[in-house]
Design a protein around this motif. Structure first.
Motif, PDB file in Angstrom:
ATOM      1  N   GLU A  54     -38.251  71.246  85.798  1.00  0.00           N
ATOM      2  CA  GLU A  54     -37.908  72.380  86.277  1.00  0.00           C
ATOM      3  C   GLU A  54     -38.013  72.460  88.125  1.00  0.00           C
ATOM      4  N   LYS A 112     -39.931  74.601  93.526  1.00  0.00           N
ATOM      5  CA  LYS A 112     -40.173  74.515  94.059  1.00  0.00           C
ATOM      6  C   LYS A 112     -40.723  76.186  92.902  1.00  0.00           C
ATOM      7  N   GLU A 113     -41.159  77.393  93.096  1.00  0.00           N
ATOM      8  CA  GLU A 113     -40.731  78.102  92.906  1.00  0.00           C
ATOM      9  C   GLU A 113     -40.367  78.640  92.651  1.00  0.00           C
ATOM     10  N   ARG A 160     -41.107  68.313  84.293  1.00  0.00           N
ATOM     11  CA  ARG A 160     -42.067  69.656  83.570  1.00  0.00           C
ATOM     12  C   ARG A 160     -43.294  68.794  82.903  1.00  0.00           C
ATOM     13  N   ASP A 210     -37.949  82.874  93.287  1.00  0.00           N
ATOM     14  CA  ASP A 210     -38.198  84.130  92.913  1.00  0.00           C
ATOM     15  C   ASP A 210     -37.584  84.623  91.492  1.00  0.00           C
ATOM     16  N   ILE A 258     -36.151  81.648  86.415  1.00  0.00           N
ATOM     17  CA  ILE A 258     -36.743  80.570  85.587  1.00  0.00           C
ATOM     18  C   ILE A 258     -35.461  79.501  85.774  1.00  0.00           C
TER      19      ILE A 258
END
Length: 146
Positions: free
Chosen positions: A39, A42-43, A27, A45, A48
């Motif tokens: 981080e 992939k995001e 990051r 859902d 964090i």
């Protein structure tokens, strides 16, 4: 003499972070403070997941890392761990595990932070300790450069 660069090592060995941060990507990194943050690649859902690393020479400001408290035997020349769980931040639930260890005059602070909506994120204490042992092993074997 320069201490081993922990952040550079981790950028080249991202697999070590997989149990804490899936598909870790850098990051940001601060060369001056010998710190970096990772981080997930992939995001996640509504979640964090973050790993912060600081590895300065002592004496240094370690950003609140525990330099006393619960001792962790068998890690570095000295090591401590702290945990915080925050249930009062609106709908977010957060768990943070910090491990500090020292090898000679190099201090390493690892902070794993997980937050999620509604449900408390899984405990990562064991994974952070396992990760800290892997970093400790590398630091002890890494060449010191001039």
């Amino acid at each position: 003499m320069k201490p081993p660069n922990v952040c550079l090592y981790l950028r080249e060995h991202t697999g070590l972070m997989e149990p804490l941060v899936p598909g870790p990507k850098l990051r940001f990194a601060h060369k001056e403070t010998a710190s970096c943050d990772f981080e997930p690649g992939k995001e996640l859902d509504r979640a964090i997941n973050q790993l912060d690393v600081e590895a300065p020479l002592l004496p240094a400001n370690l950003g609140g890392c525990p330099t006393d408290g619960e001792r962790l035997p068998g890690l570095g020349d000295e090591a401590y761990i702290s945990e915080e769980t925050d249930l009062d931040d609106g709908d977010w639930r957060e768990r943070e595990v910090r491990v500090y260890f020292r090898v000679k005059n190099l201090a390493v602070c690892l902070t794993h932070r997980r937050a999620a909506l509604a449900a408390l994120p899984p405990d990562s204490r064991k994974a952070v300790i396992t990760f800290a042992h892997a970093v400790d092993k590398w630091v002890r074997q890494a060449p010191v450069t001039s």
